[in-house]
Enzyme design. Structure first.
Site, mmCIF file in Angstrom:
data_model
loop_
_atom_site.group_PDB
_atom_site.id
_atom_site.type_symbol
_atom_site.label_atom_id
_atom_site.label_comp_id
_atom_site.label_asym_id
_atom_site.label_seq_id
_atom_site.Cartn_x
_atom_site.Cartn_y
_atom_site.Cartn_z
ATOM 1 C CE LYS A 108 57.238 41.192 42.459
ATOM 2 N NZ LYS A 108 58.015 40.706 43.624
ATOM 3 C CB SER A 151 56.164 41.874 46.906
ATOM 4 O OG SER A 151 57.270 41.294 46.246
ATOM 5 C CB SER A 185 58.627 38.740 47.426
ATOM 6 O OG SER A 185 58.436 39.805 48.322
#
Lengths: 477, 481, 95
Positions: B76, B151, B175
């Site tokens: 990420k 997210s 997330s």
């Protein structure tokens, strides 16, 4: 109307750790800009703080030295504001749960009186960097070497009533900090910084007046001047029917005035909240006792001991104990010569005069304690007189060696040979029949004249005690 | 080759079925084909990946391969990677090349994995749909008109779309779990403090936790083995020893006590989603588990408390983006104030600014007690609820999300609608507990996630429970590819 | 509870954000909605509840006081917007 001044001090002390409060970056003073600013200090994304064990120990040590409550659980908070020298946009500090709670400090005034000043708290926090305002094409340069250096902020109660007390408080704090070895206390380098909260009120009233906070006071002398000038300003305003604005003011030493800091005018809302990147610091009694065991003898205790052990006057004991280096020096002198009173006189007298003149600290004295002790020893064993000792001391300052070698090379050894002294006494008596006559007529003070003559003849080397004794014997015949 | 899960790839690399270089090339080709549309990656590291793959193959030929050697993964884009841009999905860090690695990244490098690239995400991890990214929305591989969740939408889409074997992700309020649910993969959020946060760009420090996006629970266990453990650089990382999370993964579930919170099966939950979750729970009963209803009476307040605590911490965490030392700075500032304000207004997107303002407000003079302290008290109540429940049960199960993936652009009118997306996941972060979302069914061809919450540091048990389910069912094998 | 434009301006300033008039209007509306969501907390009595800042009762670990970082100024300033003579440059700081 008579006015009463109310003063509280906030003193920031840079703790003398090797590395920063929350990162392993060096705290050494004077490095090239930003060479001691690593990724945490620069607030790079994702970097995190880990507390320096030594900073905590130093804070606790200070707390114990002023008999303060030690926070068994202390918590760091974020104090939020934007400033270019504050990389994270918040300062990591302690608000509700400081490491050091309420304590007190006894201050010594010049007239020998003492007062107890309350210490509200002392908390750990990070120092900020520096903004350099030299002209970089109309811009400021930011040096973050200092950012993250551990500070202990020591907050007093508004217990001081005049500038002299504020100075005495600051001096006592300075003394303790050096005793504890937790800071170098160099005000000129910013290792110790003082903000003063000052207000005035009609004498006899108890309600506090609006206060101003004076920043940027970086010497003991300026503390007194800044407070006095601010008190004057406040009284003038009130007597002219005005009101004191609660604000932050900057002391300008060149102009000897305080002026409003415009940049701080907008009311700050620091939005403190517990620092989530750090956990509560929990310390137990065992830890506290371990730190307590490392406490040195503190100034007040030392002062009492100097009175008891060495028979010094309270004043001498206070002066000598107020500065650890002087106290250590003094004791080293006593160790060598075994005469405390003479040692005190020399350290506070001739030595101090030399240090003042040269503007150096006692640790840098060209005459070591051992050498000074050696000199005093020659006074007490009658090798030289006190007067000659001053000559020897001058030679020491000139780097000519220790007492014995100077006495030897300059031939300053006191004459104690009875025969030699007797000859000088006889010569003087023979040469001055008028004065002999006066003595016989009862004018005994004329003996001083004879002594002077003999000392002159011996170039000061005759033992004055012996001379006196012998003169009296001979003249009384 | 690229349809295999991480554990399968590990075995295949071990048996020499294919090399890491071959596999990496295959992924890179697929990324080249798919990413312009899926937008799962912000940065692809072709050269680095191939050189790492080559090194991995060499290590293997010399007999120096571990279970993760040569496995291509993605990070990420909020894990700092030395020499590779770490944008956090923000214009603010569009030019930010970290001079250091996050501990998580460092651990994977040491384990010999291959870094394919950095995955897309909501800006500063603030979002539940991946639409707040400066680099544009990520599309759901199951239906490209839909969001992948957020997210960690890029990591979810990359795993689900078979553009990597596994991906790191983070979870502050859901997330990891919600996008895993929306994309039909396994998403593990470990206990707070299990994985180091050093080098992970902070959103809300007391809630952020790094975890994994993989096809299966076994894959997740292998990744967690690399990630978990104390880090002296992160004061909040736990010094409780990490475990081998694959060791107990096959233990029978006989006697497992499952709790179903009434509050998670109430109003607002799609009926088909509910049925699907109940079917999954029935499957666990077949595996020897017992089920009982429990109550988490304060869970309805979790979103409220979260939207005080997370923005408050974020408002301070994001103050460092000031245009002074790195990152974006506005053009030609006229003075200091102007530099701060324009840098931050131009560098941050709308949702980030909104949350900074909410957090600033909650901490400001006069509101601190009513908002911040109150939220922390609610947080205590929520944690107490879980502690009480865990006296009776071993794990808590329920839907990860009230529904399946929604259309891009459909929930942007009112932020509150988006915030309520995380209604079942947020309480877990407030309590610091581990949670996992695993595929448990399909609704109209779209994946549904089952959330399993465990006691603190019970990752081994969570992975065991998830793994046994995946042994008995094939939902995790359903793929959009 | 809803917030007014003045509140928005105040918090935007505290957070050093510049908002256009339109953005201020939008913020006032959306933040008011968020505050309404947040205010649901007030329905629960928490008088005797201790606030919880960290999920677990762990305590702070301490770091030995040793210097572990070396000078990396050149490397670190490569990514800085503006530097000169080793300093970070910003518009003039006025005290």
């Amino acid at each position: 109307m008579e006015w009463e001044t109310v003063i509280g001090l906030e003193v920031h002390v840079q703790l003398s750790t090797a590395s920063k409060l929350f990162s392993g970056t060096s705290t050494e003073y004077g490095a090239q800009p930003n060479t001691q600013a690593s990724i945490y200090d620069l607030a790079m994304p994702g970097t995190l703080p880990v507390l320096n064990t030594e900073a905590l120990r130093m804070a606790v040590k200070f707390g114990l030295s002023i008999g303060a409550e030690i926070g068994k659980k202390s918590v760091f908070d974020r104090k939020n504001y934007f400033y270019p020298d504050l990389p994270k946009g918040y300062q990591t500090s302690q608000l509700d749960y400081p490491t050091v709670g309420k304590g007190e400090l006894v201050i010594n005034m010049e007239d020998g009186s003492q007062r107890t000043i309350g210490v509200t708290r002392a908390h750990m926090e990070e120092d900020a960097g520096k903004s350099l305002h030299e002209d970089f094409h109309g811009k400021s340069g930011i040096d973050l070497n200092r950012a993250g250096t551990p500070l202990l902020e020591i907050v007093s109660e508004p217990d001081m009533r005049n500038a002299k007390e504020a100075v005495a408080y600051l001096k006592k704090l300075h003394s303790i900090i050096l005793y504890l070895g937790i800071s170098d206390g160099e005000m000129s380098q910013g290792s110790m910084r003082c903000d003063a909260n000052v207000s005035v009120r009609p004498k006899g009233t108890t309600k506090l007046g609006n206060r101003t906070e004076i920043k940027n006071i970086n010497s003991f002398r300026f503390v007194e001047k800044a407070i006095n000038i601010e008190v004057e300003r406040q009284i003038d305003i009130i007597e002219d029917g005005g009101k004191i604005e609660q604000e932050t003011r900057l002391y300008d030493a060149d102009k000897n005035e305080t002026r409003s800091m415009r940049s701080k005018e907008v009311a700050n809302d620091y939005r403190y909240f517990p620092e989530p990147d750090l956990l509560p610091i929990v310390i137990d009694d065992a830890y506290i006792e371990t730190v307590r065991a490392t406490l040195p003898e503190l100034p007040d205790v030392k002062k009492q001991r100097f009175q008891d052990q060495y028979g010094l006057s309270e004043y001498d004991a206070m002066v000598l104990s107020s500065d650890l280096a002087s106290a250590n020096y003094f004791e080293a002198v006593v160790d060598t010569c075994d005469d405390a009173k003479l040692s005190a006189n020399w350290v506070m007298g001739d030595l101090q005069a030399y240090l003042n003149k040269e503007e150096i600290s006692i640790v840098n004295s060209i005459v070591s304690a051992k050498v000074l002790g050696g000199l005093i020893k020659r006074i007490t064993d009658n090798t030289i007189s006190s007067k000659i000792a001053k000559t020897v001391f001058e030679a020491m300052l000139a780097g000519e060696g220790d007492a014995d070698s100077i006495i030897e090379s300059k031939g300053l050894k006191q004459v104690t040979d009875t025969g030699a002294i007797e000859k000088m006494v006889d010569d003087v008596i023979t040469a001055n029949p008028d004065q002999v006559q006066q003595f016989k007529e009862g004018k005994e003070q004329v003996i001083g004249f004879f002594v002077g003559q003999i000392m002159k003849a011996s170039q000061g080397k005759a033992n004055p005690g012996q001379v006196n004794k012998m003169l009296k014997e001979k003249l009384s015949k | 080759m690229i349809n295999l899960g991480l554990a399968q790839i590990s075995r295949a690399l071990g048996s020499g079925e294919f090399s890491s270089v071959e596999l990496t090339q295959k992924y890179l080709q697929e990324i080249a084909k798919q990413n312009s549309d899926l937008n799962a990656y912000i940065t692809v590291c072709d050269e680095l990946a191939l050189s790492q793959a080559q090194a991995a193959d060499e290590a293997r030929s010399q007999g120096n391969a571990g279970p993760m050697t040569g496995i291509p993964i993605a990070h990420k884009d909020l894990f700092c990677t030395q020499g590779i841009r770490t944008s956090c999905g923000s214009k603010m860090l569009d030019n930010f090349i970290a001079p250091y690695n996050a501990t998580v990244v460092e651990n994977f490098i040491n384990a010999g994995t291959v870094t394919l690239g950095k995955t897309n995400m909501d800006e500063f991890a603030m979002g539940s749909s991946n639409e707040t990214s400066f680099y544009g929305p990520v599309k759901n591989p199951w239906n490209r008109d839909l969001v992948p969740g957020g997210s960690s939408g890029g990591s979810a889409a990359a795993v689900s779309g078979r553009l990597c074997a596994g991906a790191t992700a983070t979870d502050t309020g859901g997330s990891i779990r919600q996008p895993a649910s929306f994309t039909g993969i396994t998403g593990l959020k470990p206990t707070y403090g299990r994985v180091s946060r050093w080098g992970m760009v902070a959103f809300a420090s007391s809630l952020d936790q790094a975890g994994t996006m993989t096809q299966t629970a076994e894959d997740a266990a292998m990744m967690l083995n690399v990630m978990a453990g104390v880090d002296p650089k992160d004061s909040t990382s736990s010094d409780r020893p990490a475990e081998d999370y694959t060791a107990d993964i096959d233990k029978p579930l006989t006697g497992l006590k499952i709790g179903l919170p009434v509050q998670h099966f109430s109003e607002g939950l799609d009926a088909t989603v509910e049925q699907c979750i109940r079917d999954a729970v029935a499957e666990f009963e077949k595996l020897g588990a017992t089920v009982k209803e429990i109550s988490l009476p304060n869970s309805h307040l979790s979103v409220s408390a979260y939207y005080v605590i997370a923005p408050a911490e974020a408002s301070a965490n994001l103050s460092r983006y000031d245009g002074v030392r790195y990152g974006y700075r506005c053009e030609n500032p006229v003075n200091l104030e102007d530099m701060y304000k324009r840098t931050r207004s131009e560098g941050f997107g709308t949702e980030v600014k909104r949350r900074i303002m909410v957090g600033t407000y909650a901490l400001s003079a006069g509101y601190y007690d009513a908002y911040y302290i109150k939220a922390q008290k609610i947080r205590r109540l929520i944690k107490n609820d879980f502690e009480k429940a865990f006296q009776e049960v071993d794990v808590i199960m329920g839907p990860t999300s009230p529904h399946t993936a929604f259309a891009i652009g459909s929930k942007n009118d009112d932020p509150v609608t988006m915030y309520l997306e995380d209604i079942y996941t947020i309480a877990v972060n407030l309590a610091g507990l581990p949670g996992i979302s695993i595929p448990a069914g399909l609704l109209n061809g779209l994946p549904i996630g089952l959330q399993i919450v465990g006691k603190d540091f019970a990752e081994s048990q969570l992975l065991n429970v998830a793994h046994k389910f995946q042994q008995a069912t094939d939902w995790h094998e359903k793929s959009p590819v | 509870m809803s917030i007014e434009l003045g509140d928005v301006e105040n918090i935007a300033h505290l957070a050093r954000l510049h908002l256009s008039n339109e953005e201020k209007q939008e913020a006032a509306g959306s933040i008011s909605n968020i505050l309404a969501l947040i205010d649901q907390m007030q329905s629960v009595d928490t008088d005797n509840v201790e606030p919880l800042a960290h999920a677990f009762d762990a305590v702070q670990r301490l770091r030995e006081d040793v210097v572990t970082e070396s000078n990396q100024r050149d490397e670190l300033q490569k990514i800085a917007p503006e530097t000169e003579e080793g300093l970070y440059l910003v518009p003039k700081v006025i005290e």
